[in-house]
Motif scaffolding. Structure first.
Motif, PDB file in Angstrom:
ATOM      1  N   ALA A 173       0.840  -1.204   0.000  1.00 42.61           N
ATOM      2  CA  ALA A 173       0.000   0.000   0.000  1.00 42.61           C
ATOM      3  C   ALA A 173       0.874   1.252   0.000  1.00 42.61           C
ATOM      4  O   ALA A 173       1.994   1.259   0.518  1.00 42.61           O
ATOM      5  N   GLY A 174       0.341   2.331  -0.581  1.00 43.71           N
ATOM      6  CA  GLY A 174       1.036   3.613  -0.556  1.00 43.71           C
ATOM      7  C   GLY A 174       1.328   4.036   0.872  1.00 43.71           C
ATOM      8  O   GLY A 174       0.482   3.896   1.762  1.00 43.71           O
ATOM      9  N   ASP A 175       2.526   4.550   1.105  1.00 49.01           N
ATOM     10  CA  ASP A 175       2.988   4.856   2.461  1.00 49.01           C
ATOM     11  C   ASP A 175       2.242   6.047   3.059  1.00 49.01           C
ATOM     12  O   ASP A 175       2.311   7.161   2.544  1.00 49.01           O
ATOM     13  N   PHE A 176       1.564   5.791   4.187  1.00 50.38           N
ATOM     14  CA  PHE A 176       0.814   6.876   4.820  1.00 50.38           C
ATOM     15  C   PHE A 176       1.737   7.985   5.324  1.00 50.38           C
ATOM     16  O   PHE A 176       1.414   9.176   5.216  1.00 50.38           O
ATOM     17  N   SER A 177       2.891   7.607   5.862  1.00 50.58           N
ATOM     18  CA  SER A 177       3.808   8.618   6.393  1.00 50.58           C
ATOM     19  C   SER A 177       4.259   9.599   5.316  1.00 50.58           C
ATOM     20  O   SER A 177       4.425  10.794   5.580  1.00 50.58           O
ATOM     21  N   SER A 178       4.455   9.104   4.106  1.00 51.23           N
ATOM     22  CA  SER A 178       4.822  10.001   3.007  1.00 51.23           C
ATOM     23  C   SER A 178       3.663  10.927   2.661  1.00 51.23           C
ATOM     24  O   SER A 178       3.848  12.124   2.419  1.00 51.23           O
ATOM     25  N   SER A 179       2.444  10.369   2.647  1.00 52.60           N
ATOM     26  CA  SER A 179       1.277  11.197   2.319  1.00 52.60           C
ATOM     27  C   SER A 179       1.052  12.283   3.364  1.00 52.60           C
ATOM     28  O   SER A 179       0.462  13.324   3.068  1.00 52.60           O
ATOM     29  N   ALA A 180       1.531  12.068   4.600  1.00 48.22           N
ATOM     30  CA  ALA A 180       1.304  13.039   5.673  1.00 48.22           C
ATOM     31  C   ALA A 180       1.863  14.411   5.331  1.00 48.22           C
ATOM     32  O   ALA A 180       1.274  15.450   5.677  1.00 48.22           O
ATOM     33  N   PHE A 181       2.999  14.455   4.628  1.00 46.77           N
ATOM     34  CA  PHE A 181       3.596  15.742   4.264  1.00 46.77           C
ATOM     35  C   PHE A 181       2.720  16.483   3.258  1.00 46.77           C
ATOM     36  O   PHE A 181       2.556  17.707   3.336  1.00 46.77           O
ATOM     37  N   ILE A 182       2.136  15.738   2.329  1.00 44.61           N
ATOM     38  CA  ILE A 182       1.240  16.354   1.344  1.00 44.61           C
ATOM     39  C   ILE A 182      -0.048  16.810   2.020  1.00 44.61           C
ATOM     40  O   ILE A 182      -0.568  17.896   1.726  1.00 44.61           O
ATOM     41  N   LEU A 227      -6.198  15.406  -4.199  1.00 44.26           N
ATOM     42  CA  LEU A 227      -6.606  14.013  -4.047  1.00 44.26           C
ATOM     43  C   LEU A 227      -5.350  13.140  -4.095  1.00 44.26           C
ATOM     44  O   LEU A 227      -4.621  13.140  -5.085  1.00 44.26           O
ATOM     45  N   ILE A 228      -5.094  12.407  -3.013  1.00 42.99           N
ATOM     46  CA  ILE A 228      -3.946  11.508  -2.929  1.00 42.99           C
ATOM     47  C   ILE A 228      -4.483  10.087  -3.073  1.00 42.99           C
ATOM     48  O   ILE A 228      -5.283   9.642  -2.258  1.00 42.99           O
ATOM     49  N   LYS A 229      -4.031   9.368  -4.067  1.00 49.54           N
ATOM     50  CA  LYS A 229      -4.607   8.061  -4.388  1.00 49.54           C
ATOM     51  C   LYS A 229      -3.777   6.900  -3.841  1.00 49.54           C
ATOM     52  O   LYS A 229      -2.564   7.007  -3.685  1.00 49.54           O
ATOM     53  N   ASN A 230      -4.507   5.812  -3.537  1.00 53.13           N
ATOM     54  CA  ASN A 230      -3.884   4.534  -3.159  1.00 53.13           C
ATOM     55  C   ASN A 230      -3.003   4.631  -1.915  1.00 53.13           C
ATOM     56  O   ASN A 230      -1.849   4.187  -1.907  1.00 53.13           O
ATOM     57  N   VAL A 231      -3.553   5.185  -0.850  1.00 51.92           N
ATOM     58  CA  VAL A 231      -2.817   5.351   0.401  1.00 51.92           C
ATOM     59  C   VAL A 231      -3.253   4.282   1.403  1.00 51.92           C
ATOM     60  O   VAL A 231      -4.442   4.041   1.586  1.00 51.92           O
ATOM     61  N   GLY A 232      -2.299   3.658   2.056  1.00 52.60           N
ATOM     62  CA  GLY A 232      -2.624   2.708   3.109  1.00 52.60           C
ATOM     63  C   GLY A 232      -3.210   3.427   4.314  1.00 52.60           C
ATOM     64  O   GLY A 232      -2.605   4.379   4.837  1.00 52.60           O
ATOM     65  N   ILE A 233      -4.392   3.000   4.747  1.00 49.71           N
ATOM     66  CA  ILE A 233      -5.042   3.654   5.892  1.00 49.71           C
ATOM     67  C   ILE A 233      -5.252   2.658   7.029  1.00 49.71           C
ATOM     68  O   ILE A 233      -6.229   2.756   7.786  1.00 49.71           O
ATOM     69  N   ASN A 234      -4.357   1.702   7.133  1.00 50.16           N
ATOM     70  CA  ASN A 234      -4.348   0.777   8.265  1.00 50.16           C
ATOM     71  C   ASN A 234      -4.624   1.558   9.549  1.00 50.16           C
ATOM     72  O   ASN A 234      -3.978   2.568   9.829  1.00 50.16           O
ATOM     73  N   GLU A 235      -5.565   1.082  10.359  1.00 51.44           N
ATOM     74  CA  GLU A 235      -5.991   1.838  11.530  1.00 51.44           C
ATOM     75  C   GLU A 235      -4.881   2.000  12.567  1.00 51.44           C
ATOM     76  O   GLU A 235      -4.943   2.897  13.407  1.00 51.44           O
ATOM     77  N   THR A 236      -3.865   1.139  12.512  1.00 52.99           N
ATOM     78  CA  THR A 236      -2.751   1.290  13.444  1.00 52.99           C
ATOM     79  C   THR A 236      -1.696   2.250  12.917  1.00 52.99           C
ATOM     80  O   THR A 236      -0.678   2.479  13.580  1.00 52.99           O
ATOM     81  N   ARG A 237      -1.932   2.817  11.742  1.00 49.85           N
ATOM     82  CA  ARG A 237      -0.923   3.635  11.088  1.00 49.85           C
ATOM     83  C   ARG A 237      -1.402   5.047  10.772  1.00 49.85           C
ATOM     84  O   ARG A 237      -0.609   5.976  10.692  1.00 49.85           O
ATOM     85  N   SER A 238      -2.700   5.209  10.578  1.00 51.75           N
ATOM     86  CA  SER A 238      -3.225   6.469  10.034  1.00 51.75           C
ATOM     87  C   SER A 238      -3.898   7.349  11.083  1.00 51.75           C
ATOM     88  O   SER A 238      -4.806   8.106  10.788  1.00 51.75           O
ATOM     89  N   GLY A 239      -3.424   7.268  12.330  1.00 51.87           N
ATOM     90  CA  GLY A 239      -4.011   8.075  13.394  1.00 51.87           C
ATOM     91  C   GLY A 239      -3.899   9.573  13.158  1.00 51.87           C
ATOM     92  O   GLY A 239      -4.670  10.353  13.719  1.00 51.87           O
ATOM     93  N   LEU A 240      -2.948   9.986  12.309  1.00 55.22           N
ATOM     94  CA  LEU A 240      -2.812  11.415  12.025  1.00 55.22           C
ATOM     95  C   LEU A 240      -4.087  11.965  11.398  1.00 55.22           C
ATOM     96  O   LEU A 240      -4.422  13.137  11.616  1.00 55.22           O
ATOM     97  N   ILE A 241      -4.803  11.144  10.633  1.00 56.46           N
ATOM     98  CA  ILE A 241      -6.064  11.597  10.050  1.00 56.46           C
ATOM     99  C   ILE A 241      -7.027  12.001  11.159  1.00 56.46           C
ATOM    100  O   ILE A 241      -7.665  13.067  11.108  1.00 56.46           O
ATOM    101  N   TYR A 242      -7.147  11.142  12.175  1.00 55.21           N
ATOM    102  CA  TYR A 242      -8.009  11.449  13.317  1.00 55.21           C
ATOM    103  C   TYR A 242      -7.584  12.761  13.988  1.00 55.21           C
ATOM    104  O   TYR A 242      -8.418  13.633  14.263  1.00 55.21           O
ATOM    105  N   VAL A 243      -6.278  12.910  14.230  1.00 52.56           N
ATOM    106  CA  VAL A 243      -5.782  14.106  14.925  1.00 52.56           C
ATOM    107  C   VAL A 243      -6.056  15.367  14.110  1.00 52.56           C
ATOM    108  O   VAL A 243      -6.549  16.376  14.639  1.00 52.56           O
ATOM    109  N   LEU A 244      -5.758  15.328  12.811  1.00 52.16           N
ATOM    110  CA  LEU A 244      -5.954  16.508  11.969  1.00 52.16           C
ATOM    111  C   LEU A 244      -7.440  16.854  11.811  1.00 52.16           C
ATOM    112  O   LEU A 244      -7.800  18.028  11.722  1.00 52.16           O
ATOM    113  N   LYS A 245      -8.304  15.839  11.788  1.00 50.51           N
ATOM    114  CA  LYS A 245      -9.743  16.120  11.758  1.00 50.51           C
ATOM    115  C   LYS A 245     -10.187  16.785  13.045  1.00 50.51           C
ATOM    116  O   LYS A 245     -11.030  17.701  13.034  1.00 50.51           O
ATOM    117  N   GLU A 246      -9.628  16.349  14.182  1.00 52.79           N
ATOM    118  CA  GLU A 246      -9.928  16.986  15.463  1.00 52.79           C
ATOM    119  C   GLU A 246      -9.458  18.441  15.455  1.00 52.79           C
ATOM    120  O   GLU A 246     -10.018  19.286  16.163  1.00 52.79           O
TER     121      GLU A 246
END
Length: 280
Positions: A74-83, A96-115
């Motif tokens: 899967a596309g690296d979530f950590s790399s997408s974080a900078f974009i 729009l960033i395509k094909n990103v791995g959103i494994n729940e143990t990896r993509s917590g930054l999405i939760y934080v940024l939404k907060e």
């Protein structure tokens, strides 16, 4: 394990698998599970049970017996974080960033940024080689500071430097604690982040296990001749290059060759999105 670490956990699991031994690993906090998912995808047997606020990961000595002709990483979530952060703090961005791995143990930054009031949408979710994958749409947002929950820290440990940049352009205080592991990464990332924030003029307080950042959504870096050391750490380098997008006179980040270790086309991609990065 005294400190929750996905890298140490993965090393132990792979060693046990090679030795054909059972193993149970106990972590105080839930960490990313890419290795467990990969082993199970190929027919191994790894289970995870949460008990008394601890996570128990067990590997049986059952051989991996499934034959797959393909394994799609899967596309690296950590790399997408900078974009993602670059888009959030920019003006009138819609990416729009395509094909990103959103494994729940990896993509917590999405939760934080939404907060933090980030305008982020998860689209086209699907399963790929036992990993969750999606497209991520990000639009410019007026961010606000928050107290980052400690439970999410192991999940976002690699993203804290770029989260600190987002916090610099968010209204109010963002508090990040229980992140002492950052002191023993490729650099002391708490010190490196603090040093960089001081150079660009962000009010903050470094803690033994974290950092408090007092941001402003209208902040614009107007200092001249800013030179930041990356400490040979790719995540520090990319984080402050993203911050430079909000600079009147630009930012120079030293020793950026390390970026190629994780995101070799970072500069090209950022420039294609409207950035103005160049190597000197």
């Amino acid at each position: 394990m005294p400190i929750a670490s996905a890298q140490v956990k993965s090393s132990l699991l792979l060693a046990a698998l090679t030795a054909k031994k059972n193993i149970t690993i106990v972590e105080g906090k839930y960490t990313r599970d890419h290795t467990e998912r990969m082993i199970n995808y190929f027919g191994g047997r790894v289970s995870s049970i949460n008990k008394e606020s601890k996570n128990y990961i067990s590997l049986s000595d059952k051989s991996m017996d499934k034959e797959h002709s393909n394994y799609i990483v899967a596309g690296d979530f950590s790399s997408s974080a900078f974009i993602i952060v670059a888009a959030l703090i920019s003006n009138e961005a819609d990416i729009l960033i395509k094909n990103v791995g959103i494994n729940e143990t990896r993509s917590g930054l999405i939760y934080v940024l939404k907060e933090m009031n980030g305008d982020i949408q998860i689209l086209n979710k699907r399963n790929q080689s036992n990993e969750e994958v999606a497209d991520i749409r990000v639009r410019s947002s007026k961010l606000k500071g928050i107290e980052v929950p400690t439970w999410v820290i192991p999940n976002i440990i690699d993203e804290i430097p770029i989260l600190s940049i987002a916090a610099s352009f968010a209204d109010g205080k963002t508090s990040i604690k229980d992140a002492k592991e950052l002191r023993v990464k490729e650099s002391d990332r708490l010190q490196a982040t603090s040093d960089g924030l001081s150079k660009i003029g962000v009010h903050h307080k470094q803690l033994e296990d974290g950092i408090e950042i007092y941001g402003d959504s209208n902040f614009f870096i107007d200092r001249e001749n800013i030179i930041i050391s990356s400490y040979d750490d790719h995540r520090i380098a990319m984080s402050f290059l993203v911050a430079g997008m909000k600079s009147q006179n630009g930012i120079k980040v030293k020793d950026c060759e390390n970026i190629k270790t994780s995101f070799p086309n970072f500069i090209e991609l950022m420039n294609n999105l409207g950035g103005n990065l160049c190597e000197i």
